[in-house]
Design a protein around this motif. Structure first.
Motif, PDB file in Angstrom:
ATOM      1  N   MET A   1     102.258  79.290  54.205  1.00 11.06           N
ATOM      2  CA  MET A   1     102.087  79.671  55.599  1.00 11.06           C
ATOM      3  C   MET A   1     102.169  78.451  56.509  1.00 11.06           C
ATOM      4  SD  MET A   1     101.874  82.236  57.398  1.00 11.06           S
ATOM      5  CE  MET A   1     101.513  82.722  59.030  1.00 11.06           C
ATOM      6  N   ASP A   2     101.660  77.325  56.056  1.00  9.28           N
ATOM      7  CA  ASP A   2     101.716  76.107  56.865  1.00  9.28           C
ATOM      8  C   ASP A   2     103.161  75.689  57.141  1.00  9.28           C
ATOM      9  OD1 ASP A   2      98.809  74.637  55.290  1.00  9.28           O
ATOM     10  OD2 ASP A   2      98.973  75.901  57.069  1.00  9.28           O
ATOM     11  N   THR A   3     104.016  75.844  56.141  1.00  9.14           N
ATOM     12  CA  THR A   3     105.428  75.498  56.324  1.00  9.14           C
ATOM     13  C   THR A   3     106.068  76.394  57.370  1.00  9.14           C
ATOM     14  OG1 THR A   3     105.589  74.784  54.032  1.00  9.14           O
ATOM     15  CG2 THR A   3     107.656  75.267  55.150  1.00  9.14           C
ATOM     16  N   VAL A   4     105.800  77.684  57.293  1.00  9.31           N
ATOM     17  CA  VAL A   4     106.344  78.630  58.270  1.00  9.31           C
ATOM     18  C   VAL A   4     105.839  78.289  59.668  1.00  9.31           C
ATOM     19  CG1 VAL A   4     106.380  81.051  58.975  1.00  9.31           C
ATOM     20  CG2 VAL A   4     106.610  80.462  56.570  1.00  9.31           C
ATOM     21  N   ARG A   5     104.557  77.976  59.777  1.00  5.48           N
ATOM     22  CA  ARG A   5     103.965  77.643  61.080  1.00  5.48           C
ATOM     23  C   ARG A   5     104.613  76.380  61.669  1.00  5.48           C
ATOM     24  NH1 ARG A   5      98.876  77.529  59.638  1.00  5.48           N
ATOM     25  NH2 ARG A   5      98.631  79.745  59.904  1.00  5.48           N
ATOM     26  N   ARG A   6     104.816  75.359  60.836  1.00  7.81           N
ATOM     27  CA  ARG A   6     105.439  74.117  61.321  1.00  7.81           C
ATOM     28  C   ARG A   6     106.877  74.366  61.772  1.00  7.81           C
ATOM     29  NH1 ARG A   6     102.851  71.935  56.857  1.00  7.81           N
ATOM     30  NH2 ARG A   6     104.796  71.808  55.699  1.00  7.81           N
ATOM     31  N   ARG A   7     107.613  75.129  60.993  1.00  4.37           N
ATOM     32  CA  ARG A   7     108.995  75.437  61.373  1.00  4.37           C
ATOM     33  C   ARG A   7     109.042  76.257  62.656  1.00  4.37           C
ATOM     34  NH1 ARG A   7     111.720  77.082  55.566  1.00  4.37           N
ATOM     35  NH2 ARG A   7     111.629  74.999  54.672  1.00  4.37           N
ATOM     36  N   ASN A   8     108.118  77.198  62.779  1.00  2.40           N
ATOM     37  CA  ASN A   8     108.058  78.046  63.963  1.00  2.40           C
ATOM     38  C   ASN A   8     107.786  77.229  65.230  1.00  2.40           C
ATOM     39  OD1 ASN A   8     108.003  80.615  65.319  1.00  2.40           O
ATOM     40  ND2 ASN A   8     105.784  80.400  65.394  1.00  2.40           N
ATOM     41  N   GLU A   9     106.973  76.211  65.113  1.00  2.00           N
ATOM     42  CA  GLU A   9     106.648  75.373  66.272  1.00  2.00           C
ATOM     43  C   GLU A   9     107.865  74.605  66.798  1.00  2.00           C
ATOM     44  OE1 GLU A   9     102.001  74.553  65.004  1.00  2.00           O
ATOM     45  OE2 GLU A   9     103.480  72.946  64.831  1.00  2.00           O
ATOM     46  N   LYS A  10     108.857  74.374  65.929  1.00  3.20           N
ATOM     47  CA  LYS A  10     110.048  73.629  66.328  1.00  3.20           C
ATOM     48  C   LYS A  10     111.089  74.502  67.047  1.00  3.20           C
ATOM     49  CE  LYS A  10     109.547  70.410  62.496  1.00  3.20           C
ATOM     50  NZ  LYS A  10     110.132  69.911  61.247  1.00  3.20           N
ATOM     51  N   ILE A  11     110.923  75.818  66.971  1.00  4.11           N
ATOM     52  CA  ILE A  11     111.873  76.743  67.597  1.00  4.11           C
ATOM     53  C   ILE A  11     111.412  77.037  69.027  1.00  4.11           C
ATOM     54  CG2 ILE A  11     112.903  79.043  67.465  1.00  4.11           C
ATOM     55  CD1 ILE A  11     112.282  78.989  64.465  1.00  4.11           C
ATOM     56  N   PRO A  12     112.319  76.956  70.019  1.00  2.00           N
ATOM     57  CA  PRO A  12     111.930  77.308  71.392  1.00  2.00           C
ATOM     58  C   PRO A  12     111.354  78.731  71.436  1.00  2.00           C
ATOM     59  CG  PRO A  12     114.087  76.267  71.378  1.00  2.00           C
ATOM     60  CD  PRO A  12     113.711  76.496  69.941  1.00  2.00           C
ATOM     61  N   GLN A  13     110.345  78.921  72.259  1.00  2.00           N
ATOM     62  CA  GLN A  13     109.617  80.187  72.297  1.00  2.00           C
ATOM     63  C   GLN A  13     110.467  81.387  72.719  1.00  2.00           C
ATOM     64  OE1 GLN A  13     106.499  80.812  71.175  1.00  2.00           O
ATOM     65  NE2 GLN A  13     106.738  78.741  70.377  1.00  2.00           N
ATOM     66  N   ASP A  14     111.579  81.161  73.424  1.00  2.00           N
ATOM     67  CA  ASP A  14     112.384  82.294  73.892  1.00  2.00           C
ATOM     68  C   ASP A  14     113.411  82.767  72.863  1.00  2.00           C
ATOM     69  OD1 ASP A  14     114.906  80.567  75.892  1.00  2.00           O
ATOM     70  OD2 ASP A  14     113.752  79.902  74.169  1.00  2.00           O
ATOM     71  N   ILE A  15     113.434  82.148  71.677  1.00  2.00           N
ATOM     72  CA  ILE A  15     114.393  82.533  70.645  1.00  2.00           C
ATOM     73  C   ILE A  15     113.712  83.489  69.657  1.00  2.00           C
ATOM     74  CG2 ILE A  15     115.754  81.699  68.685  1.00  2.00           C
ATOM     75  CD1 ILE A  15     116.280  79.153  70.242  1.00  2.00           C
ATOM     76  N   PRO A  16     114.335  84.688  69.424  1.00  2.00           N
ATOM     77  CA  PRO A  16     113.755  85.617  68.453  1.00  2.00           C
ATOM     78  C   PRO A  16     113.738  85.003  67.051  1.00  2.00           C
ATOM     79  CG  PRO A  16     115.416  86.693  69.792  1.00  2.00           C
ATOM     80  CD  PRO A  16     115.507  85.217  70.072  1.00  2.00           C
ATOM     81  N   ARG A  17     112.803  85.453  66.238  1.00  2.00           N
ATOM     82  CA  ARG A  17     112.650  84.918  64.891  1.00  2.00           C
ATOM     83  C   ARG A  17     112.775  86.035  63.864  1.00  2.00           C
ATOM     84  NH1 ARG A  17     110.240  82.321  68.699  1.00  2.00           N
ATOM     85  NH2 ARG A  17     109.468  80.202  68.490  1.00  2.00           N
ATOM     86  N   ALA A  18     113.236  85.679  62.702  1.00  2.00           N
ATOM     87  CA  ALA A  18     113.219  86.592  61.559  1.00  2.00           C
ATOM     88  C   ALA A  18     112.144  86.080  60.614  1.00  2.00           C
ATOM     89  CB  ALA A  18     114.574  86.604  60.872  1.00  2.00           C
ATOM     90  N   THR A  19     111.460  86.986  59.987  1.00  2.00           N
ATOM     91  CA  THR A  19     110.394  86.588  59.073  1.00  2.00           C
ATOM     92  C   THR A  19     110.749  87.013  57.656  1.00  2.00           C
ATOM     93  OG1 THR A  19     109.204  88.658  59.242  1.00  2.00           O
ATOM     94  CG2 THR A  19     108.709  86.975  60.909  1.00  2.00           C
ATOM     95  N   THR A  20     109.959  86.609  56.718  1.00  2.00           N
ATOM     96  CA  THR A  20     110.196  87.001  55.337  1.00  2.00           C
ATOM     97  C   THR A  20     109.854  88.468  55.112  1.00  2.00           C
ATOM     98  OG1 THR A  20     107.988  86.254  54.758  1.00  2.00           O
ATOM     99  CG2 THR A  20     109.791  84.699  54.427  1.00  2.00           C
ATOM    100  N   THR A  21     109.217  89.111  56.091  1.00  2.00           N
ATOM    101  CA  THR A  21     108.864  90.518  55.946  1.00  2.00           C
ATOM    102  C   THR A  21     109.981  91.436  56.388  1.00  2.00           C
ATOM    103  OG1 THR A  21     107.849  90.561  58.133  1.00  2.00           O
ATOM    104  CG2 THR A  21     106.416  90.060  56.253  1.00  2.00           C
TER     105      THR A  21
END
Length: 75
Positions: A1-21
């Motif tokens: 989860m920490d890895t996902v959180r760190r990667r997520n912080e590097k993405i601009p907030q206005d860009i949609p994300r895909a998750t492992t779910t």
């Protein structure tokens, strides 16, 4: 989860994300609020068309994944 959180912080907030779910086509929670119901309805219809248009492709993809994910018996 920490890895996902760190990667997520590097993405601009206005860009949609895909998750492992699963795959995220659009997010109603992140959607821009429209000024009127007609504008919101148009936005909803466009999103619905995108999702409905992807169904045949996702169906075909699921068949390919199922084909290649079957366990092979030893020869």
């Amino acid at each position: 989860m920490d890895t996902v959180r760190r990667r997520n912080e590097k993405i601009p907030q206005d860009i949609p994300r895909a998750t492992t779910t699963g795959t995220m086509f659009f997010s109603l929670a992140m959607a821009e609020q429209k000024d009127s119901f007609p504008e919101a309805l148009i936005n909803y219809k466009e999103a619905r068309e995108k999702v409905n248009g992807s169904v045949p492709f996702l169906h075909a993809l699921s068949k390919v994944v199922a084909l290649f994910s079957k366990p092979h018996s030893p020869v």
